[in-house]
Scaffold this motif. Structure first.
Motif, short mmCIF file in Angstrom:
data_model
loop_
_atom_site.label_atom_id
_atom_site.label_comp_id
_atom_site.label_asym_id
_atom_site.label_seq_id
_atom_site.Cartn_x
_atom_site.Cartn_y
_atom_site.Cartn_z
N ASN A 1 25.52 -34.28 -6.69
CA ASN A 1 25.85 -34.34 -8.11
C ASN A 1 24.92 -33.46 -8.91
O ASN A 1 23.87 -33.02 -8.43
CB ASN A 1 25.81 -35.79 -8.62
CG ASN A 1 24.44 -36.43 -8.43
OD1 ASN A 1 23.41 -35.79 -8.63
ND2 ASN A 1 24.43 -37.69 -8.05
N LYS A 2 25.29 -33.21 -10.14
CA LYS A 2 24.55 -32.30 -11.00
C LYS A 2 23.14 -32.82 -11.28
O LYS A 2 22.18 -32.04 -11.36
CB LYS A 2 25.30 -32.11 -12.32
CG LYS A 2 24.63 -31.17 -13.31
CD LYS A 2 25.49 -30.97 -14.54
CE LYS A 2 24.81 -30.03 -15.54
NZ LYS A 2 23.57 -30.59 -16.08
N ASP B 1 19.61 -30.91 -11.03
CA ASP B 1 18.75 -30.85 -12.22
C ASP B 1 17.34 -31.32 -11.91
O ASP B 1 16.35 -30.72 -12.35
CB ASP B 1 19.34 -31.72 -13.34
CG ASP B 1 20.60 -31.13 -13.94
OD1 ASP B 1 20.84 -29.93 -13.73
OD2 ASP B 1 21.33 -31.87 -14.61
N ARG C 1 21.45 -22.45 -9.17
CA ARG C 1 21.95 -23.76 -8.78
C ARG C 1 22.61 -23.70 -7.39
O ARG C 1 22.53 -24.65 -6.60
CB ARG C 1 22.95 -24.28 -9.81
CG ARG C 1 22.27 -24.72 -11.10
CD ARG C 1 23.27 -25.26 -12.11
NE ARG C 1 22.57 -25.84 -13.24
CZ ARG C 1 22.11 -27.08 -13.28
NH1 ARG C 1 22.32 -27.88 -12.24
NH2 ARG C 1 21.47 -27.53 -14.33
N ARG D 1 21.55 -26.02 -4.29
CA ARG D 1 22.54 -26.85 -3.60
C ARG D 1 22.44 -26.64 -2.09
O ARG D 1 22.48 -27.60 -1.31
CB ARG D 1 23.96 -26.48 -4.08
CG ARG D 1 24.38 -27.11 -5.38
CD ARG D 1 25.78 -26.65 -5.78
NE ARG D 1 26.74 -26.94 -4.72
CZ ARG D 1 27.33 -28.12 -4.57
NH1 ARG D 1 27.05 -29.11 -5.38
NH2 ARG D 1 28.20 -28.31 -3.59
#
Length: 647
Positions: free
Chosen positions: A115-116, A120, A156, A160
């Motif tokens: 998930n984001k 983050d 990002r 990931r």
């Protein structure tokens, strides 16, 4: 030269968990995805490889190789890009990109997700994005992306990939345990002993004394250009500043009065008490302990008599003590005298018996009495805020494109210009130049990326001293002028020619030994200047003990077949060795002490884990399908090594 490179790619699991090249973790370097427009080999565009649905552009590979090179150069400051690529750096980085892309696709196929908020959190933890306070700074984050030309989506994506690898590869790599039966053959191999003989054929006695002329020496230079190349150097302009350069506003009486009012409880009269207490499981036990104390026994002795122990609290206010007992009990405790016994009192933990050990009363302090303390605290806070504001103003200036000269002039900072420096801080053109050791962080940052004239800030002493700097010019890696190194070239050429003669003599000795002669006789027949035959050997377990490097001759001896003879080139055109393996003594695995086998089995687990991870990645590549544009890869190799102009 390639030791650091091999160390970075030493194992399947290690190279994934380190993620030194695939993921931006604390490295201030741009990883941009640059592609061209021409088509090659059906891959489309300037794509050097295609992994399933992922295309790896030549620009991306180029930038990641430069990142790998910069990191390796921190360990080996004299390393050049040509030497790095020739040592396998380009191929290793491409392998990592391919394996990382394939692994991410496998993770998606297996149903793993991120998930984001997880991404983050990892970004917030990266030191490169920390501000002066040490916590994540959005301005620093945006400045990094802007200065290095990397998009947030690219960053990002890298993170990931890292998280997928940590979720899948790390547990698999740490899972295996090796049984004693499986470890026995390895134990036998470790305890193996070998005995052989070796002789040395030096190059220097066979080196010619003639001068071949400039043409031959220039040709020799072109063939060994990496050896004579001085690594990239950078001229740096910098200005230092610390707290003394920052104007700090004076603390006013009004600010002191406001702080006094805002923190009134801190300066009001207060009383704290310290208690010794014991918690009994039931009221009867608590009554017994209390009776003994009232009879003259100490609380500690009474508690021990009941099989319990007494503990002493810290200094507590009435409110704090009420939180552990009750408001009524705390009120009683703070009206009693020092030495009084309290309880038994029922609490959530049991029945408490307590004694008041100490009473500390602090009278109220007036504004006048507290002013000195408040002024000192406010002055410190203002100084910290002023430093942060000053730092941020400089950051805004350089982010806005202000030249380093302009920044220094506006703030009356002394601007210093260095000679052309290596990453180590040395200046090849000025051997006497010495950079202050404290500026090492700035030099490291200057070589991690950025372009000429681009302003940056570096922390010299945490929260105390800083530098604003810019790379004024970049001197590309290149050999010195021919005239300056001709003498050294001549000496090296002579040794190289002598090395060829030494090689031929070493091969002749090998041929003679293979024909039935012993090594000593073959060495004598090869002529004068051949070293005497020496006995070499030992046990495999002794190799590399205490972290010491394994001598090349022993490494070769333990890789040879019994009865064979081989040559070994000595680096630096120093000569050749001829090595013959005689005896090999390997114990029966079943006869080895079980304790020793168990000790060997333990470190074998991670090795098997690495093998499992390697097999998993190989399967990921097989499923994804990998295509490599070899022509484009070779073109990039030539570009990086200077063998072809940049296209």
């Amino acid at each position: 030269m390639i030791t650091a490179i091999r160390r970075l790619f030493s194992s399947a699991l290690g190279k994934f968990l380190a993620l030194a090249f695939v993921v931006l973790v604390g490295i201030a370097f741009a990883l941009s995805d640059v592609t061209g427009n021409s088509a090659f080999g059906g891959l489309g565009g300037a794509n050097v490889a295609k992994v399933g649905s992922t295309e790896i552009g030549s620009g991306e590979l180029r930038d990641r190789v430069r990142l790998a090179y910069n990191q390796t150069r921190e360990q080996q400051p004299g390393l050049t890009m040509a030497a790095f690529v020739e040592s396998g750096g380009l191929d290793q980085v491409l392998d990592q990109l391919i394996e990382g892309a394939a692994f991410e696709q496998l993770a998606n196929d297996m149903g793993f997700g991120l998930n984001k908020r997880l991404v983050d959190g990892r970004i917030a933890d990266l030191p490169i994005f920390a501000g002066v306070s040490g916590s994540f700074d959005q301005a620093a984050y945006q400045a990094f992306l802007r200065q290095n030309g990397i998009s947030e989506a690219q960053l990002r994506g890298d993170i990931r990939q890292q998280l997928f690898l940590e979720q899948i590869a790390e547990p698999i790599g740490r899972m295996p345990r090796v049984s004693a039966a499986m470890a026995q053959p390895y134990a036998a191999l470790l305890l193996e002993k070998r005995r052989g003989s070796a002789t040395f054929v030096p190059a220097s006695p066979f080196a010619p004394t003639s001068d071949p002329g400039d043409a031959a020496l220039r040709k020799y230079l072109s063939q060994h250009v990496a050896r004579y190349t001085i690594p990239e150097r950078r001229v740096i302009q910098y200005a230092l500043f610390d707290r003394s350069a920052v104007a700090v506003p004076a603390v006013t009486d009004a600010e002191i009065a406001e702080a006094y009012k805002a923190n009134a409880p801190r300066y009001a009269a207060s009383e704290t008490r310290r208690f010794a207490q014991v918690i009994a499981p039931d009221q009867a036990t608590a009554n017994t302990i209390a009776a003994k104390v009232r009879g003259g026994a100490s609380l500690t002795a009474a508690a021990q008599g009941a099989g319990l122990s007494a503990a002493t609290t810290g200094d507590l206010t009435q409110t704090a003590y009420a939180a552990t007992t009750s408001a009524a009990v705390a009120k009683t405790a703070f009206t009693a005298k020092q030495g009084d016994l309290l309880g038994p009192t029922q609490t959530e933990l049991g029945w408490a018996v307590a004694r008041i050990e100490d009473v500390t009363v602090k009278p109220a302090r007036t504004l006048a009495e507290a002013s000195g303390e408040i002024r000192e605290e406010l002055a410190k806070n203002k100084a910290n805020e002023a430093v942060v504001d000053y730092y941020n103003s400089l950051q805004d200036a350089v982010n806005g494109g202000a030249a380093i000269e302009e920044v220094a002039n506006d703030r009356k900072l002394k601007l210093v210009e260095t000679p052309a420096l290596l990453p180590s801080g040395r200046a090849p053109a000025q051997p006497a130049f010495a950079l202050p050791p404290e500026l090492a962080p700035m030099i490291a940052q200057a070589f991690q990326g950025g372009t000429e004239g681009e302003g940056q800030l570096a922390t010299i002493v945490e929260n105390e001293k800083f530098a604003v700097f810019a790379v004024k010019s970049i001197v590309a890696a290149a050999p010195p002028p021919f005239a300056e190194i001709r003498g050294g070239l001549l000496a090296d050429w002579r040794l190289a020619e002598g090395q060829k003669v030494a090689r031929d003599k070493a091969r002749a000795i090998v041929k003679a030994v293979e024909g039935g002669k012993d090594l000593a006789a073959a060495a004598r027949e090869a002529g004068p200047n051949i070293g005497t035959v020496q006995t070499i050997g030992g046990s495999r377990a002794e190799l590399g003990q205490n972290g010491q490097p394994v001598p090349p001759e022993l490494a070769l001896l333990f890789s040879m077949a019994q009865g064979s003879v081989k040559t070994l080139e000595i680096p630096g055109n120093r000569g050749w060795m001829v090595i013959a393996l005689g005896e090999v003594d390997r114990p029966n695995p079943k006869d080895i002490d079980p304790k020793r086998v168990a000790a060997i089995a333990q470190p074998l687990g991670p090795a098997f884990g690495n093998e499992l991870v390697g097999q998993l990645v190989a399967e990921a590549k097989r499923r994804a399908g990998v295509k490599i544009n070899k022509d484009l890869l070779e073109q990039l190799r030539k570009e990086l090594t200077g063998a072809a102009p940049v296209q």
